[in-house]
Design an enzyme around this catalytic site. Sequence first.
Site, PDB file in Angstrom:
ATOM      1  N   GLY A 218       0.850  -1.187   0.000  1.00 56.84           N
ATOM      2  CA  GLY A 218       0.000   0.000   0.000  1.00 56.84           C
ATOM      3  C   GLY A 218       0.879   1.228   0.000  1.00 56.84           C
ATOM      4  O   GLY A 218       1.501   1.535  -1.000  1.00 56.84           O
ATOM      5  N   ARG A 219       0.911   1.917   1.130  1.00 56.03           N
ATOM      6  CA  ARG A 219       1.687   3.157   1.259  1.00 56.03           C
ATOM      7  C   ARG A 219       1.315   4.154   0.174  1.00 56.03           C
ATOM      8  O   ARG A 219       2.175   4.708  -0.507  1.00 56.03           O
ATOM      9  CB  ARG A 219       3.186   2.868   1.233  1.00 56.03           C
ATOM     10  CG  ARG A 219       3.638   2.015   2.381  1.00 56.03           C
ATOM     11  CD  ARG A 219       5.124   1.790   2.340  1.00 56.03           C
ATOM     12  NE  ARG A 219       5.485   0.784   3.326  1.00 56.03           N
ATOM     13  CZ  ARG A 219       6.696   0.611   3.777  1.00 56.03           C
ATOM     14  NH1 ARG A 219       7.683   1.354   3.355  1.00 56.03           N
ATOM     15  NH2 ARG A 219       6.943  -0.320   4.659  1.00 56.03           N
ATOM     16  N   HIS A 220       0.005   4.336   0.019  1.00 62.03           N
ATOM     17  CA  HIS A 220      -0.482   5.305  -0.960  1.00 62.03           C
ATOM     18  C   HIS A 220      -1.919   5.685  -0.641  1.00 62.03           C
ATOM     19  O   HIS A 220      -2.556   5.086   0.207  1.00 62.03           O
ATOM     20  CB  HIS A 220      -0.374   4.743  -2.393  1.00 62.03           C
ATOM     21  CG  HIS A 220      -1.236   3.553  -2.660  1.00 62.03           C
ATOM     22  ND1 HIS A 220      -0.790   2.264  -2.490  1.00 62.03           N
ATOM     23  CD2 HIS A 220      -2.523   3.456  -3.071  1.00 62.03           C
ATOM     24  CE1 HIS A 220      -1.755   1.427  -2.805  1.00 62.03           C
ATOM     25  NE2 HIS A 220      -2.836   2.122  -3.154  1.00 62.03           N
ATOM     26  N   ALA A 221      -2.396   6.682  -1.339  1.00 60.73           N
ATOM     27  CA  ALA A 221      -3.798   7.094  -1.345  1.00 60.73           C
ATOM     28  C   ALA A 221      -4.181   7.263  -2.810  1.00 60.73           C
ATOM     29  O   ALA A 221      -3.331   7.143  -3.695  1.00 60.73           O
ATOM     30  CB  ALA A 221      -3.987   8.400  -0.574  1.00 60.73           C
TER      31      ALA A 221
ATOM     32  N   HIS B 151      -3.244   4.453   3.089  1.00 59.10           N
ATOM     33  CA  HIS B 151      -3.433   3.131   3.675  1.00 59.10           C
ATOM     34  C   HIS B 151      -2.223   2.227   3.435  1.00 59.10           C
ATOM     35  O   HIS B 151      -1.526   2.351   2.432  1.00 59.10           O
ATOM     36  CB  HIS B 151      -4.714   2.465   3.161  1.00 59.10           C
ATOM     37  CG  HIS B 151      -4.793   2.332   1.671  1.00 59.10           C
ATOM     38  ND1 HIS B 151      -5.036   3.402   0.831  1.00 59.10           N
ATOM     39  CD2 HIS B 151      -4.672   1.257   0.874  1.00 59.10           C
ATOM     40  CE1 HIS B 151      -5.061   2.988  -0.415  1.00 59.10           C
ATOM     41  NE2 HIS B 151      -4.847   1.690  -0.419  1.00 59.10           N
TER      42      HIS B 151
END
Length: 140
Positions: free
Chosen positions: A52-55, A101
């Site tokens: 994830g580590r993104h929006a 997230h």
Amino acid sequence: MSLIKPHLIHFPKLGEPSIGYISVLEQQQEHLPFEAKRVFWTYYTPESIVRGRHAHHATAQVLVAAAGRIIVTTEMPDGSVDLFRLEDPHVGLYVPPHAWHTMQYSHSAVQLVFASEPYAEADYIRSYDDFRRIWGARSS
């Protein structure tokens, strides 16, 4: 600006322990807050990896642990952080477009994802600093 927060969605769970269960998604609008335009799944992710580590600018998602366990951390533009433990295949997590997230998986985890939009690299916010700059300004 009022934003929808991440929340759990319960899908139908039909069956019993002696024969097993099935969950069905026929009428998407009954259980998904959007029409799924992309479906994908992840698996065999090492437990030490955080994905994830993104929006997203526009894409909403519902994440389901079809097998195993997935720990999902979400952060909203207002700074509120929630932790969700997905391990029941009839429960999904709604992740709105503006939520940063991350996911961490048990090795046996299979994550099923329903996405509101087709894949587009430009929809991703991959830098946490950009997320705070873009969405933080909108939540003020």
